[in-house]
Design a protein around this motif. Structure first.
Motif, mmCIF file in Angstrom:
data_model
loop_
_atom_site.group_PDB
_atom_site.id
_atom_site.type_symbol
_atom_site.label_atom_id
_atom_site.label_comp_id
_atom_site.label_asym_id
_atom_site.label_seq_id
_atom_site.Cartn_x
_atom_site.Cartn_y
_atom_site.Cartn_z
ATOM 1 N N GLY A 1 -0.004 7.064 -4.144
ATOM 2 C CA GLY A 1 -0.132 8.096 -5.165
ATOM 3 C C GLY A 1 -1.011 7.681 -6.322
ATOM 4 N N GLY A 2 -1.624 6.519 -6.225
ATOM 5 C CA GLY A 2 -2.479 6.014 -7.295
ATOM 6 C C GLY A 2 -1.803 4.877 -8.030
ATOM 7 N N LEU A 3 -2.587 4.213 -8.841
ATOM 8 C CA LEU A 3 -2.088 3.051 -9.569
ATOM 9 C C LEU A 3 -2.836 2.913 -10.874
ATOM 10 C CD1 LEU A 3 -4.395 0.538 -9.222
ATOM 11 C CD2 LEU A 3 -3.632 0.830 -6.882
ATOM 12 N N VAL A 4 -2.283 2.087 -11.737
ATOM 13 C CA VAL A 4 -2.935 1.755 -13.003
ATOM 14 C C VAL A 4 -3.036 0.241 -13.048
ATOM 15 C CG1 VAL A 4 -2.800 1.835 -15.522
ATOM 16 C CG2 VAL A 4 -2.060 3.814 -14.167
ATOM 17 N N ILE A 5 -4.242 -0.241 -13.327
ATOM 18 C CA ILE A 5 -4.473 -1.669 -13.479
ATOM 19 C C ILE A 5 -4.843 -1.926 -14.936
ATOM 20 C CG2 ILE A 5 -6.870 -1.445 -12.694
ATOM 21 C CD1 ILE A 5 -6.595 -4.249 -11.454
ATOM 22 N N CYS A 6 -4.260 -2.978 -15.527
ATOM 23 C CA CYS A 6 -4.484 -3.241 -16.946
ATOM 24 C C CYS A 6 -4.279 -4.722 -17.244
ATOM 25 C CB CYS A 6 -3.545 -2.398 -17.798
ATOM 26 S SG CYS A 6 -1.787 -2.681 -17.462
ATOM 27 N N LYS A 7 -4.571 -5.107 -18.471
ATOM 28 C CA LYS A 7 -4.341 -6.480 -18.892
ATOM 29 C C LYS A 7 -2.849 -6.783 -18.859
ATOM 30 C CE LYS A 7 -8.327 -6.888 -21.938
ATOM 31 N NZ LYS A 7 -8.800 -7.044 -23.333
ATOM 32 N N ALA B 1 -6.048 0.624 -23.861
ATOM 33 C CA ALA B 1 -7.512 0.510 -23.884
ATOM 34 C C ALA B 1 -8.025 -0.221 -22.652
ATOM 35 C CB ALA B 1 -7.968 -0.204 -25.149
ATOM 36 N N SER B 2 -7.211 -1.105 -22.091
ATOM 37 C CA SER B 2 -7.645 -1.863 -20.914
ATOM 38 C C SER B 2 -7.296 -1.172 -19.604
ATOM 39 C CB SER B 2 -7.001 -3.252 -20.930
ATOM 40 O OG SER B 2 -5.617 -3.193 -20.591
ATOM 41 N N ALA B 3 -6.490 -0.138 -19.651
ATOM 42 C CA ALA B 3 -5.958 0.472 -18.432
ATOM 43 C C ALA B 3 -7.013 1.298 -17.693
ATOM 44 C CB ALA B 3 -4.755 1.351 -18.769
ATOM 45 N N SER B 4 -6.941 1.195 -16.372
ATOM 46 C CA SER B 4 -7.847 1.960 -15.516
ATOM 47 C C SER B 4 -7.033 2.544 -14.373
ATOM 48 C CB SER B 4 -8.940 1.034 -14.969
ATOM 49 O OG SER B 4 -9.802 1.730 -14.095
ATOM 50 N N GLN B 5 -7.102 3.854 -14.221
ATOM 51 C CA GLN B 5 -6.390 4.503 -13.125
ATOM 52 C C GLN B 5 -7.270 4.452 -11.892
ATOM 53 O OE1 GLN B 5 -4.605 8.212 -14.164
ATOM 54 N NE2 GLN B 5 -3.522 8.379 -12.230
ATOM 55 N N GLU B 6 -6.716 3.962 -10.792
ATOM 56 C CA GLU B 6 -7.470 3.764 -9.556
ATOM 57 C C GLU B 6 -6.706 4.369 -8.382
ATOM 58 O OE1 GLU B 6 -10.466 2.230 -9.480
ATOM 59 O OE2 GLU B 6 -10.415 1.720 -11.616
ATOM 60 N N ARG C 1 0.783 -1.234 0.000
ATOM 61 C CA ARG C 1 0.000 0.000 0.000
ATOM 62 C C ARG C 1 0.814 1.283 0.000
ATOM 63 N NH1 ARG C 1 -4.622 -2.127 4.204
ATOM 64 N NH2 ARG C 1 -5.182 -3.944 2.929
ATOM 65 N N PRO C 2 1.902 1.386 0.771
ATOM 66 C CA PRO C 2 2.647 2.657 0.749
ATOM 67 C C PRO C 2 3.137 3.050 -0.651
ATOM 68 C CG PRO C 2 3.340 1.339 2.622
ATOM 69 C CD PRO C 2 2.446 0.461 1.774
ATOM 70 N N PRO D 1 2.317 1.133 -9.908
ATOM 71 C CA PRO D 1 2.246 2.484 -9.354
ATOM 72 C C PRO D 1 2.243 3.455 -10.534
ATOM 73 C CG PRO D 1 4.023 1.224 -8.326
ATOM 74 C CD PRO D 1 3.527 0.424 -9.504
ATOM 75 N N VAL D 2 1.618 4.600 -10.376
ATOM 76 C CA VAL D 2 1.524 5.557 -11.484
ATOM 77 C C VAL D 2 2.893 5.880 -12.060
ATOM 78 C CG1 VAL D 2 0.891 7.932 -12.089
ATOM 79 C CG2 VAL D 2 -0.685 6.527 -10.782
ATOM 80 N N ALA D 3 3.890 6.075 -11.222
ATOM 81 C CA ALA D 3 5.231 6.424 -11.717
ATOM 82 C C ALA D 3 5.802 5.320 -12.603
ATOM 83 C CB ALA D 3 6.171 6.710 -10.548
ATOM 84 N N GLU D 4 5.590 4.068 -12.244
ATOM 85 C CA GLU D 4 6.107 2.962 -13.057
ATOM 86 C C GLU D 4 5.332 2.850 -14.360
ATOM 87 O OE1 GLU D 4 8.406 -0.322 -14.323
ATOM 88 O OE2 GLU D 4 8.779 1.332 -12.947
#
Length: 143
Positions: free
Chosen positions: A28-34, A74-79, A23-24, A44-47
């Motif tokens: 700052g947020g994350l992106v989940i994708c295929k 197209a599959s990515a979702s910022q969470e 979690r730490p 992580p957003v930076a990666e």
């Protein structure tokens, strides 16, 4: 660096509790994708930005680059994880990875992978026998 295997459950609303030790790095947020092999990648957003920059410099004249980029973005979702460290996995991504209630969340160095627990166990049983055989090819002179 993300390490280890964790076994959270997906709730009825499609939320998944991320392991506390992850979690730490995701505050700052994350992106989940295929991901490959029918799992999901969580960056992580930076990666994810680093991955984006690498793809931006790849030649769009290469059909494989266009196809990979299209499917990935197209599959990515910022969470953003909620106060309990849960993220909502969009229905299309749950379907892609075949996620049921039982999940496996694994640390994969700079990303997290989310697998259906049965699919992860099947993958691991198939991949582990070759693990020591490919070490020299993957990491020559390191191990």
């Amino acid at each position: 660096m993300f390490l280890g295997t964790h076994t959270p459950r997906l709730d009825d609303k499609g939320r998944l509790a991320l392991p506390a030790r992850f979690r730490p790095d995701l505050e700052g947020g994350l992106v989940i994708c295929k991901g490959q092999d029918r799992c999901l990648y969580v960056f992580p957003v930076a990666e994810f930005t680093r991955v984006t920059e690498s793809l931006r410099s790849a030649p769009v004249t290469d059909r494989r680059v266009r196809e990979y980029s299209r499917v990935l973005f197209a599959s990515a979702s910022q969470e953003s994880p909620d106060g309990q460290g849960r993220i909502t996995v969009p229905p299309t991504l749950r379907e892609y990875a075949g996620l049921s209630k039982e999940c496996a969340v694994i640390g994969a160095n700079t990303r997290i992978e989310v697998w259906d627990a049965v699919a992860w166990n099947d993958y691991l049983q198939a991949a582990e026998p070759g693990f020591s055989d490919i070490a020299e090819e993957v990491l020559p002179g390191v191990l």
